[in-house]
Design a protein around this motif. Structure first.
Motif, PDB file in Angstrom:
ATOM      1  N   ALA A 253      50.562  28.684  41.275  1.00  0.00           N
ATOM      2  CA  ALA A 253      49.749  29.857  41.642  1.00  0.00           C
ATOM      3  C   ALA A 253      48.367  29.434  42.098  1.00  0.00           C
ATOM      4  O   ALA A 253      47.858  28.384  41.707  1.00  0.00           O
ATOM      5  CB  ALA A 253      49.633  30.821  40.459  1.00  0.00           C
ATOM      6  N   GLU A 254      47.785  30.260  42.952  1.00  0.00           N
ATOM      7  CA  GLU A 254      46.355  30.176  43.229  1.00  0.00           C
ATOM      8  C   GLU A 254      45.749  31.540  42.999  1.00  0.00           C
ATOM      9  O   GLU A 254      46.423  32.566  43.132  1.00  0.00           O
ATOM     10  CB  GLU A 254      46.066  29.653  44.640  1.00  0.00           C
ATOM     11  CG  GLU A 254      46.482  30.538  45.778  1.00  0.00           C
ATOM     12  CD  GLU A 254      46.144  29.903  47.135  1.00  0.00           C
ATOM     13  OE1 GLU A 254      46.100  28.663  47.243  1.00  0.00           O
ATOM     14  OE2 GLU A 254      45.943  30.673  48.099  1.00  0.00           O
ATOM     15  N   ILE A 255      44.481  31.537  42.624  1.00  0.00           N
ATOM     16  CA  ILE A 255      43.812  32.784  42.273  1.00  0.00           C
ATOM     17  C   ILE A 255      42.619  32.987  43.195  1.00  0.00           C
ATOM     18  O   ILE A 255      41.821  32.066  43.413  1.00  0.00           O
ATOM     19  CB  ILE A 255      43.377  32.794  40.785  1.00  0.00           C
ATOM     20  CG1 ILE A 255      42.691  34.117  40.426  1.00  0.00           C
ATOM     21  CG2 ILE A 255      42.507  31.596  40.432  1.00  0.00           C
ATOM     22  CD1 ILE A 255      42.486  34.305  38.927  1.00  0.00           C
ATOM     23  N   ARG A 256      42.533  34.171  43.768  1.00  0.00           N
ATOM     24  CA  ARG A 256      41.430  34.563  44.646  1.00  0.00           C
ATOM     25  C   ARG A 256      40.442  35.400  43.850  1.00  0.00           C
ATOM     26  O   ARG A 256      40.789  36.465  43.319  1.00  0.00           O
ATOM     27  CB  ARG A 256      41.962  35.352  45.839  1.00  0.00           C
ATOM     28  CG  ARG A 256      40.880  36.018  46.687  1.00  0.00           C
ATOM     29  CD  ARG A 256      41.456  36.549  47.981  1.00  0.00           C
ATOM     30  NE  ARG A 256      41.871  35.438  48.831  1.00  0.00           N
ATOM     31  CZ  ARG A 256      42.442  35.587  50.020  1.00  0.00           C
ATOM     32  NH1 ARG A 256      42.679  36.810  50.491  1.00  0.00           N
ATOM     33  NH2 ARG A 256      42.783  34.539  50.727  1.00  0.00           N
ATOM     34  N   MET A 257      39.215  34.932  43.776  1.00  0.00           N
ATOM     35  CA  MET A 257      38.152  35.649  43.075  1.00  0.00           C
ATOM     36  C   MET A 257      37.391  36.477  44.108  1.00  0.00           C
ATOM     37  O   MET A 257      36.898  35.948  45.115  1.00  0.00           O
ATOM     38  CB  MET A 257      37.249  34.663  42.354  1.00  0.00           C
ATOM     39  CG  MET A 257      38.000  33.724  41.410  1.00  0.00           C
ATOM     40  SD  MET A 257      38.758  34.581  40.006  1.00  0.00           S
ATOM     41  CE  MET A 257      37.331  34.661  38.901  1.00  0.00           C
ATOM     42  N   MET A 258      37.263  37.776  43.848  1.00  0.00           N
ATOM     43  CA  MET A 258      36.822  38.732  44.862  1.00  0.00           C
ATOM     44  C   MET A 258      35.477  39.352  44.487  1.00  0.00           C
ATOM     45  O   MET A 258      35.357  40.045  43.480  1.00  0.00           O
ATOM     46  CB  MET A 258      37.900  39.813  45.025  1.00  0.00           C
ATOM     47  CG  MET A 258      39.238  39.243  45.491  1.00  0.00           C
ATOM     48  SD  MET A 258      40.694  40.320  45.214  1.00  0.00           S
ATOM     49  CE  MET A 258      40.197  41.819  46.035  1.00  0.00           C
ATOM     50  N   PHE A 259      34.473  39.093  45.334  1.00  0.00           N
ATOM     51  CA  PHE A 259      33.126  39.611  45.135  1.00  0.00           C
ATOM     52  C   PHE A 259      32.843  40.759  46.105  1.00  0.00           C
ATOM     53  O   PHE A 259      33.259  40.723  47.270  1.00  0.00           O
ATOM     54  CB  PHE A 259      32.075  38.532  45.414  1.00  0.00           C
ATOM     55  CG  PHE A 259      32.000  37.419  44.415  1.00  0.00           C
ATOM     56  CD1 PHE A 259      30.988  37.381  43.462  1.00  0.00           C
ATOM     57  CD2 PHE A 259      32.926  36.379  44.446  1.00  0.00           C
ATOM     58  CE1 PHE A 259      30.886  36.333  42.563  1.00  0.00           C
ATOM     59  CE2 PHE A 259      32.837  35.321  43.545  1.00  0.00           C
ATOM     60  CZ  PHE A 259      31.816  35.301  42.598  1.00  0.00           C
TER      61      PHE A 259
END
Length: 395
Positions: free
Chosen positions: A346-352
């Motif tokens: 998995a990869e995780i996208r951190m959303m600002f």
């Protein structure tokens, strides 16, 4: 990974519950999800959550320095700069591979972009996960900083609509009804009351832009921009009523220049404990082994043009080597046990979100799961427990 929740979820999982998840995702909005939804969320420990939040904030902070601003000056390709650039981007997304180092999982920077992600859809997906799966604890969340749904939507509204009339705000895209992310456009319309409009349907008059709605011509004050430049440049069949480079009486949310300024172009500059070495192709050190690196075009989207097996010969053949980077490969961990046998990565996208009158806020995440070499669809055909998902942690 929280092993107890993972074991409980897997033992409770059924194909019927997954079918219920897909019905919720695909039947709630006017458009379905045209990409694969994974069977599962991932469950993060408090330790990993703290680390990935710290890693994302550290990288976001670097993009606000004077040194970074100097680096980013050369990011925009000639002829593509758009007038009236905003003081800062309105969105920042940071992608981390979840990797194994020693006996623990760590986030490792893959890419970043000052461009919107699926802010509307991820809220829908969270609600559908909770609805379809009793094994998902209700006090576990995908958001950060304690933000609740109402505050999340209000921050999105404050950033995209601000003090304008929602009728005068549009989501701009190329043929939005045909895009794979159209479910997010529909979810955004539901949350904020703004319409998705095709770039070719806009009218320009005296520097102002208009769109047709209910038989009326409506002026556009603000554009929630979802047009990806490399797709725009590829689509020679489009008849455009205006150019992005025109001096227009509109506010861009976010401004197109930031798509380039904070992008793969940034990777050679960013150096933290959670980044990997990266170089422009024409600056690649002679003493580095090229087979330890991935070759990426600077301005492609969704993995287009990525070469997992670069060579010195391929580098020599590049016409514009400064428009390519080499980034050291990372080893994604196969850490998600599935009911079908193989473990998933998995990869995780951190959303600002970053409103005009505020500070950047880390608000949500997106997860992509894979069992192939890369995260894309082409590497995961006929596989299960892969695709788009979300990471949950204890709220």
């Amino acid at each position: 990974m929280d092993s107890l929740l993972r074991a409980g979820f897997n033992s409770d999982f059924t194909l019927e519950k997954y079918a219920a998840l897909l019905r919720c995702v695909n039947e709630t909005e006017k458009w379905p999800a045209d990409f694969r939804i994974s069977e599962t969320p991932i469950f993060l420990t408090n330790e990993f959550t703290d680390e990935v939040v710290r890693a994302a904030n550290a990288i976001a902070d670097l993009t606000r320095t004077a040194e970074f601003a100097q680096h980013a000056r050369a990011a925009i390709p000639k002829g593509l700069e758009v007038p009236n650039e905003s003081a800062h981007p309105n969105f920042l997304i940071i992608d981390f591979g979840i990797c194994a180092e020693g006996n623990r999982l760590v986030p490792r920077l893959i890419e970043l972009q000052a461009f919107p992600s699926l802010f509307g859809f991820q809220l829908l997906l969270l609600h559908c996960m909770r609805k379809a799966y009793p094994a998902v604890p209700r006090n576990w969340t995908s958001s950060f900083g304690g933000i609740k749904d109402k505050a999340y939507i209000e921050l999105l509204r404050r950033t995209i609509i601000a003090d304008a009339n929602p009728e005068n705000v549009i989501l701009l895209e190329i043929e939005p009804e045909k895009q794979k992310t159209r479910v997010d456009f529909a979810a955004t319309e539901t949350l904020l009351g703004i319409h998705s409009v095709c770039l070719t349907k806009i009218k320009k008059r005296d520097g102002q832009l208009f769109y047709a709605h209910d038989g009326r011509e409506v002026r556009i004050d603000r554009i929630y921009n979802r047009v990806i430049f490399d797709e725009l440049l590829r689509r020679q069949d489009l008849h455009l009523p205006f150019n992005f480079q025109d001096n227009l009486d509109v506010t861009w949310v976010g401004h197109p220049n930031w798509y380039f300024r904070i992008s793969k172009h940034s990777l050679p500059f960013l150096k933290t404990e959670h980044t990997s070495p990266a170089f422009f192709a024409d600056e690649f050190p002679v003493d580095e082994r090229i087979d330890n690196y991935v070759l990426k075009p600077l301005y492609s989207f969704a993995g287009l043009g990525v070469d997992m097996e670069p060579s010195c010969e391929k580098l020599s053949a590049l016409k514009n080597p400064h428009e390519w980077i080499l980034q050291k490969k990372v080893d994604y961990a196969a850490f998600v046990p599935t009911t079908d046998g193989p473990y998933s990565k998995a990869e995780i996208r951190m959303m600002f979100i970053w409103p005009e009158d505020g500070e950047p806020a880390l608000v949500n995440n997106l997860v992509r799961m894979s069992q192939g070499k890369m995260m894309g669809v082409d590497f995961n055909k006929d596989k299960t427990w892969v695709g788009s998902s979300i990471a949950l942690h204890e709220g």
